[in-house]
Motif scaffolding. Structure first.
Motif, PDB file in Angstrom:
ATOM      1  N   GLY A   1       0.839  -1.192   0.000  1.00  0.00           N
ATOM      2  CA  GLY A   1       0.000   0.000   0.000  1.00  0.00           C
ATOM      3  C   GLY A   1       0.874   1.242   0.000  1.00  0.00           C
ATOM      4  O   GLY A   1       2.110   1.174   0.059  1.00  0.00           O
ATOM      5  N   ASP A   2       0.253   2.375  -0.058  1.00  0.00           N
ATOM      6  CA  ASP A   2       0.981   3.645  -0.065  1.00  0.00           C
ATOM      7  C   ASP A   2       1.488   3.918   1.346  1.00  0.00           C
ATOM      8  O   ASP A   2       0.696   4.173   2.269  1.00  0.00           O
ATOM      9  CB  ASP A   2       0.078   4.771  -0.559  1.00  0.00           C
ATOM     10  N   ALA A   3       2.812   3.871   1.523  1.00  0.00           N
ATOM     11  CA  ALA A   3       3.412   3.870   2.856  1.00  0.00           C
ATOM     12  C   ALA A   3       4.121   5.189   3.138  1.00  0.00           C
ATOM     13  O   ALA A   3       4.861   5.712   2.299  1.00  0.00           O
ATOM     14  CB  ALA A   3       4.390   2.712   2.985  1.00  0.00           C
ATOM     15  N   VAL A   4       3.923   5.707   4.354  1.00  0.00           N
ATOM     16  CA  VAL A   4       4.598   6.911   4.823  1.00  0.00           C
ATOM     17  C   VAL A   4       5.191   6.600   6.188  1.00  0.00           C
ATOM     18  O   VAL A   4       4.494   6.136   7.097  1.00  0.00           O
ATOM     19  CB  VAL A   4       3.621   8.102   4.920  1.00  0.00           C
ATOM     20  N   LEU A   5       6.498   6.872   6.346  1.00  0.00           N
ATOM     21  CA  LEU A   5       7.199   6.633   7.603  1.00  0.00           C
ATOM     22  C   LEU A   5       7.468   7.961   8.288  1.00  0.00           C
ATOM     23  O   LEU A   5       8.036   8.880   7.679  1.00  0.00           O
ATOM     24  CB  LEU A   5       8.520   5.904   7.329  1.00  0.00           C
ATOM     25  N   GLU A   6       7.092   8.046   9.554  1.00  0.00           N
ATOM     26  CA  GLU A   6       7.319   9.268  10.326  1.00  0.00           C
ATOM     27  C   GLU A   6       7.553   8.899  11.789  1.00  0.00           C
ATOM     28  O   GLU A   6       6.690   8.295  12.437  1.00  0.00           O
ATOM     29  CB  GLU A   6       6.115  10.213  10.212  1.00  0.00           C
ATOM     30  N   ASP A   7       8.757   9.257  12.297  1.00  0.00           N
ATOM     31  CA  ASP A   7       9.104   9.035  13.704  1.00  0.00           C
ATOM     32  C   ASP A   7       8.873   7.587  14.140  1.00  0.00           C
ATOM     33  O   ASP A   7       8.307   7.313  15.209  1.00  0.00           O
ATOM     34  CB  ASP A   7       8.303   9.989  14.611  1.00  0.00           C
ATOM     35  N   GLY A   8       9.313   6.659  13.320  1.00  0.00           N
ATOM     36  CA  GLY A   8       9.215   5.260  13.689  1.00  0.00           C
ATOM     37  C   GLY A   8       7.853   4.626  13.476  1.00  0.00           C
ATOM     38  O   GLY A   8       7.664   3.455  13.821  1.00  0.00           O
ATOM     39  N   THR A   9       6.918   5.367  12.931  1.00  0.00           N
ATOM     40  CA  THR A   9       5.574   4.848  12.675  1.00  0.00           C
ATOM     41  C   THR A   9       5.326   4.819  11.176  1.00  0.00           C
ATOM     42  O   THR A   9       5.447   5.849  10.493  1.00  0.00           O
ATOM     43  CB  THR A   9       4.505   5.699  13.358  1.00  0.00           C
ATOM     44  N   LEU A  10       4.985   3.635  10.662  1.00  0.00           N
ATOM     45  CA  LEU A  10       4.667   3.486   9.243  1.00  0.00           C
ATOM     46  C   LEU A  10       3.158   3.422   9.093  1.00  0.00           C
ATOM     47  O   LEU A  10       2.490   2.575   9.701  1.00  0.00           O
ATOM     48  CB  LEU A  10       5.281   2.200   8.691  1.00  0.00           C
ATOM     49  N   THR A  11       2.613   4.312   8.277  1.00  0.00           N
ATOM     50  CA  THR A  11       1.187   4.321   7.974  1.00  0.00           C
ATOM     51  C   THR A  11       1.002   3.916   6.522  1.00  0.00           C
ATOM     52  O   THR A  11       1.623   4.490   5.626  1.00  0.00           O
ATOM     53  CB  THR A  11       0.573   5.710   8.216  1.00  0.00           C
ATOM     54  N   VAL A  12       0.173   2.913   6.305  1.00  0.00           N
ATOM     55  CA  VAL A  12      -0.011   2.339   4.976  1.00  0.00           C
ATOM     56  C   VAL A  12      -1.477   2.483   4.577  1.00  0.00           C
ATOM     57  O   VAL A  12      -2.376   2.023   5.299  1.00  0.00           O
ATOM     58  CB  VAL A  12       0.394   0.848   4.966  1.00  0.00           C
ATOM     59  N   GLN A  13      -1.717   3.092   3.430  1.00  0.00           N
ATOM     60  CA  GLN A  13      -3.074   3.233   2.887  1.00  0.00           C
ATOM     61  C   GLN A  13      -3.269   2.197   1.784  1.00  0.00           C
ATOM     62  O   GLN A  13      -2.549   2.184   0.787  1.00  0.00           O
ATOM     63  CB  GLN A  13      -3.306   4.643   2.334  1.00  0.00           C
ATOM     64  N   HIS A  14      -4.208   1.320   2.017  1.00  0.00           N
ATOM     65  CA  HIS A  14      -4.548   0.271   1.049  1.00  0.00           C
ATOM     66  C   HIS A  14      -6.067   0.167   1.089  1.00  0.00           C
ATOM     67  O   HIS A  14      -6.626  -0.516   1.944  1.00  0.00           O
ATOM     68  CB  HIS A  14      -3.879  -1.050   1.455  1.00  0.00           C
ATOM     69  N   LYS A  15      -6.712   0.910   0.192  1.00  0.00           N
ATOM     70  CA  LYS A  15      -8.175   1.003   0.257  1.00  0.00           C
ATOM     71  C   LYS A  15      -8.817  -0.368   0.320  1.00  0.00           C
ATOM     72  O   LYS A  15      -8.415  -1.272  -0.403  1.00  0.00           O
ATOM     73  CB  LYS A  15      -8.704   1.769  -0.965  1.00  0.00           C
ATOM     74  N   PRO A  16      -9.806  -0.507   1.189  1.00  0.00           N
ATOM     75  CA  PRO A  16     -10.417   0.502   2.068  1.00  0.00           C
ATOM     76  C   PRO A  16      -9.774   0.587   3.443  1.00  0.00           C
ATOM     77  O   PRO A  16     -10.370   1.107   4.363  1.00  0.00           O
ATOM     78  CB  PRO A  16     -11.843  -0.017   2.196  1.00  0.00           C
TER      79      PRO A  16
END
Length: 845
Positions: free
Chosen positions: A681-696
């Motif tokens: 999914g679309d992944a963003v890493l910030e301060d040790g936290t990875l947030t992944v958007q994979h609809k839904p």
């Protein structure tokens, strides 16, 4: 036979030295002489034997064999009376249990029944001669099909009837009409019969529209183009098999014409292709002929007696099929004396590069044994028996790859049923196979991709594997798994093994489920042809696969942990999280081909003093506990580059996974430790936290140990990145010292996202913040240091409404106490109200 074996051995050894430059003229001449010594001469070409004598001058030459069910018995009586009226002779009636299938008494057989109610029909079905199961014809459909000397006993069979009683009655009446038309005085002989009538009502397969002349010509042209294109010979042959199967299952004469033209095209390809003619019998298998020789051979056995081929064409194609089998023998070196002896005595599990050619020499070998008494085929069939002998006793082959694991299983079932050998089923291995197959399906029916397997939304051969097992056991839960699996249409030669029961959700795969590594896989790992590694843990401590599944609904969360990292087509993925899915979407994935290192998996890379080692073969399983709201697993790998890696997963069902990876030094050194994750999914890493958007869905992986984090894109699939999140530390560790990676993993629908957070507050102490309140997790000795509790639990979770303790022999909290002689896991509510124990899970093994 020894002369033939030595001759082939010499050819094979000569070929291995000359692959790059092509075969010498002398070698090609020797191979041609070898083939000439066994090929079928024009005067040897067998008679088609399509005439089935039922009555000869008032003497019965056949028997009527019916299913022992009233409606089929009645239909048999109708046929008996019809023949008596037409010829004055009454044929005997027997049930399928009463018929001696091996008899060579000159008696032909009229069959009434299908796969599930007549064992004689079943044996023909298992060998692909007939197609009649409970889903084939529909309610009022029926077949009248002749099968000509299928087992070399001199008997012909005529199958009459349908999937249901109604069609069977209509088939019997149609057959009686045929008898009345064909009888001549006191004699009755019928030619080749292939009358197929289908009814859409309650038919499991869709009815194929008749092929048009334009479609026929286009199909032949497309397949010929593929067959004669460099590197596409296998594709052209696959189309040949497709059309031969369609002709068998529909009786469409134009489908038969496509099959005929493509068989002749295959012969032309073999006569004219420069690589084939220049490299010889034992050439490198560029077209993977090992994988399709058996299907081409079976279809030839089915269709040779049709009116599609002249005798000249029959001779050419019979020898083509013979050459295909001989090439399998030469390429696999089956007739080299030492290899022949080894396979004849084999008791081990095998992989698909063994079982594909084994089916080829089995089916083609039996054809030539039955119809030409070919002595060379005796060894071919003996090799096949040896290849499958050991595999019958194991649920898992010498494979650990999602795409390949099912092929040897499918082949073993095909061989076993064709041979009439139920060992694989009766010993329970097929049930074990089915359980693992269902475990490996996520809740959308996609198989988790482990080993050499690139699929993210497919199920390989899981569906047809489960279908055949569900048929054998008549098991509604296994049938549910077969229908859950995607891509279930690739049944071998179209034979679906339809089972007429209602599926039921497989409740057994919900919760925390694990299966032990089969002993034969464990034992063979040390001598495996690929990365042989002797297991460094006792067999009793190992496992094959482990799943955590919230339920069986499509949106339920699912996680798969792998326990085995050897076999063929394997990856070094022992103790790796192969897949995490939720909301019907795969969010953590493996899915690589060849790239087998731990860094391509949600796994651990351990380097010591700048050196890396292969991941060990097996994983230990310490606990796999399922409690009321919580699951807990502890798995480990020992002797991994001077360290032991333990992975603990604390699963709060429907909320989060807390994954604690601890690396303990077994030898001192400078360690580089990399904890890898593979999100999709679309992944963003910030301060040790990875947030992944994979609809839904939104998935979050939050690190709490402070490791340096990096994310990089590995590939793009469905316009979404498949990334690698690397959490890395470099530490000096003396023996007994350790480092813990702590990660919180959770996923929710984007519109329902819940913000969770994780924090390490001390050695082995972790806090998880939720909207509903804070939870404290203690790992190892940290649990014993908590005030107000007396416990030796290896994991303790405290929340406002529950206490969860894993692996403890004592737990005292307020006025509630637990004391046991063996470690257990427990979840209970503290005495805020009535309180009391909620669930207990015992020790593994």
């Amino acid at each position: 036979m020894m002369v033939l074996a030595i001759t082939i051995a010499g050819i094979v050894m000569a070929m291995s030295a000359q692959q790059a430059s092509g075969a010498t003229a002398e070698k090609l001449a020797a191979e041609q002489a070898l083939f000439d010594s066994i090929k079928i001469a024009p005067e040897q070409l067998r008679a088609p034997g399509v005439e089935t004598e039922l009555v000869a001058d008032g003497e019965a030459r056949a028997v009527i064999c019916h299913a022992d069910i009233a409606e089929w018995r009645d239909a048999a009586a109708v046929i008996q009376e019809g023949i008596r009226e037409a010829t004055g002779t009454s044929l005997g009636l027997v049930t399928d249990a009463e018929l001696d299938m091996g008899a060579s008494d000159g008696q032909n057989v009229i069959l009434l029944g299908h796969l599930d109610n007549n064992r004689v029909v079943a044996r023909l079905y298992h060998n692909f001669f007939v197609c009649l199961d409970t889903g084939y014809t529909g309610r009022d459909g029926y077949v009248i099909r002749s099968v000509h000397n299928p087992f070399g006993t001199g008997r012909n069979y005529i199958l009459v009837g349908g999937s249901f009683a109604e069609g069977t009655k209509l088939g019997a009446e149609a057959f009686v009409q045929l008898v009345a038309e064909q009888a001549k005085g006191k004699s009755l002989t019928l030619g080749r019969l292939m009358e197929l009538h289908f009814d859409e009502a309650e038919r499991a397969e869709r009815i194929e529209a008749p092929v048009t002349e334009q479609q026929r010509d286009a199909a032949v042209a497309a397949a010929r183009k593929a067959m004669f294109s460099p590197g596409q010979g296998r594709t052209g042959t696959t189309r040949l098999v497709t059309w031969g199967t369609r002709y068998q299952r529909t009786g469409d004469p134009l489908a038969g014409e496509v099959y005929r033209d493509l068989m002749l095209a295959l012969a032309e390809y073999y006569e004219t292709d420069e690589y084939i003619t220049g490299e010889g019998l034992a050439r490198y298998d560029r077209d993977f002929r090992d994988a399709w020789t058996y299907t081409v051979g079976i279809l030839w056995d089915l269709h040779e007696e049709s009116d599609l081929f002249s005798d000249e064409e029959r001779l050419k194609l019979t020898n083509l099929v013979l050459k295909l089998a001989l090439e399998c023998v030469a390429y696999q070196r089956y007739n080299r004396p030492d290899i022949l002896a080894r396979w004849k005595a084999n008791e081990d599990i095998v992989h698909n590069h063994n079982t594909f050619p084994a089916l080829g020499v089995y089916f083609v070998g039996n054809y030539f044994k039955r119809h030409y008494a070919l002595a060379a085929a005796d060894d071919w069939v003996a090799v096949a028996h040896g290849i499958f002998r050991g595999q019958r006793h194991s649920s898992k082959p010498l494979e650990d790859a999602g795409s390949y694991q099912w092929l040897p299983v499918e082949h073993t079932m095909t061989y076993s049923l064709a041979e009439g050998d139920d060992t694989y089923f009766e010993e329970g291995h097929a049930r074990e196979t089915a359980l693992v197959a269902m475990m490996l399906l996520d809740n959308s029916g996609y198989q988790a991709a482990f080993g050499d397997c690139t699929g993210y939304r497919q199920a390989s051969y899981v569906g047809n594997t489960l279908q055949k097992i569900a048929w054998y056991y008549k098991d509604p839960q296994i049938l549910w798994g077969a229908q859950l699996a995607t891509g279930t249409s690739r049944h071998m030669l179209g034979q679906p093994y339809h089972v007429d029961i209602e599926p039921e959700p497989a409740a057994q795969i919900a919760g925390v489920t694990h299966v032990q590594l089969p002993r034969m896989c464990y034992d063979y790992a040390g001598r495996s042809p690929q990365y042989a590694t002797k297991p460094n843990l006792p067999w009793e401590e190992t496992f094959d696969k482990l799943t955590l599944r919230a339920g069986v609904e499509p949106d339920d969360e699912y996680m798969l942990l792998d326990g085995f990292g050897r076999g063929t087509h394997m990856h070094f993925d022992a103790n790796a999280i192969i897949r995490f899915s939720k909301g019907g979407e795969p969010l953590l994935v493996a899915g690589e081909y060849i790239k087998n290192a731990p860094t391509y998996h949600s796994s651990m890379v351990i380097m010591r003093d700048g050196q890396a080692e292969l991941t060990p073969a097996v994983t230990g399983l310490g606990r796999a506990d399922e409690l009321a709201t919580t699951g807990y697993t502890r798995t480990w790998i020992s002797d991994y580059n001077g360290a032991e890696w333990t992975r603990r997963i604390i699963w709060r069902r429907g909320e989060y996974f807390l994954v604690v990876d601890e690396v303990v030094a077994e030898e001192g050194g400078d360690f580089t430790l990399r904890c890898c994750w593979r999100p999709w999914g679309d992944a963003v890493l910030e301060d040790g936290t990875l947030t992944v958007q994979h609809k839904p869905m939104t998935m979050v992986i939050e690190n709490a140990d402070g490791a340096s984090c990096r994310v990089e894109t590995m590939r793009v699939n469905e316009r979404m990145a498949i990334s690698r999140l690397s959490q890395q530390v470099s530490v000096r560790l003396e023996p007994g010292e350790s480092y813990r990676f702590i990660n919180l993993l959770h996923a929710e629908r984007q519109e329902e996202f819940r913000a969770l957070s994780v924090k390490r507050i001390g050695d082995g102490l972790v806090v998880v913040e939720r909207p509903e309140g804070t939870e404290l997790v203690a790992i190892g000795p940290a649990a014993a240091r908590l005030r107000g509790l007396d416990t030796d639990a290896e994991m303790l979770l405290l929340s406002a409404d529950s206490i969860v303790a894993a692996g403890c022999t004592r737990l005292a909290a307020a006025d509630w106490q637990l004391a046991t002689s063996q470690p257990v896991s427990v979840e209970f509510s503290p005495p805020a109200g009535s309180g009391g124990q909620r669930a207990v899970s015992g020790e593994i093994g």
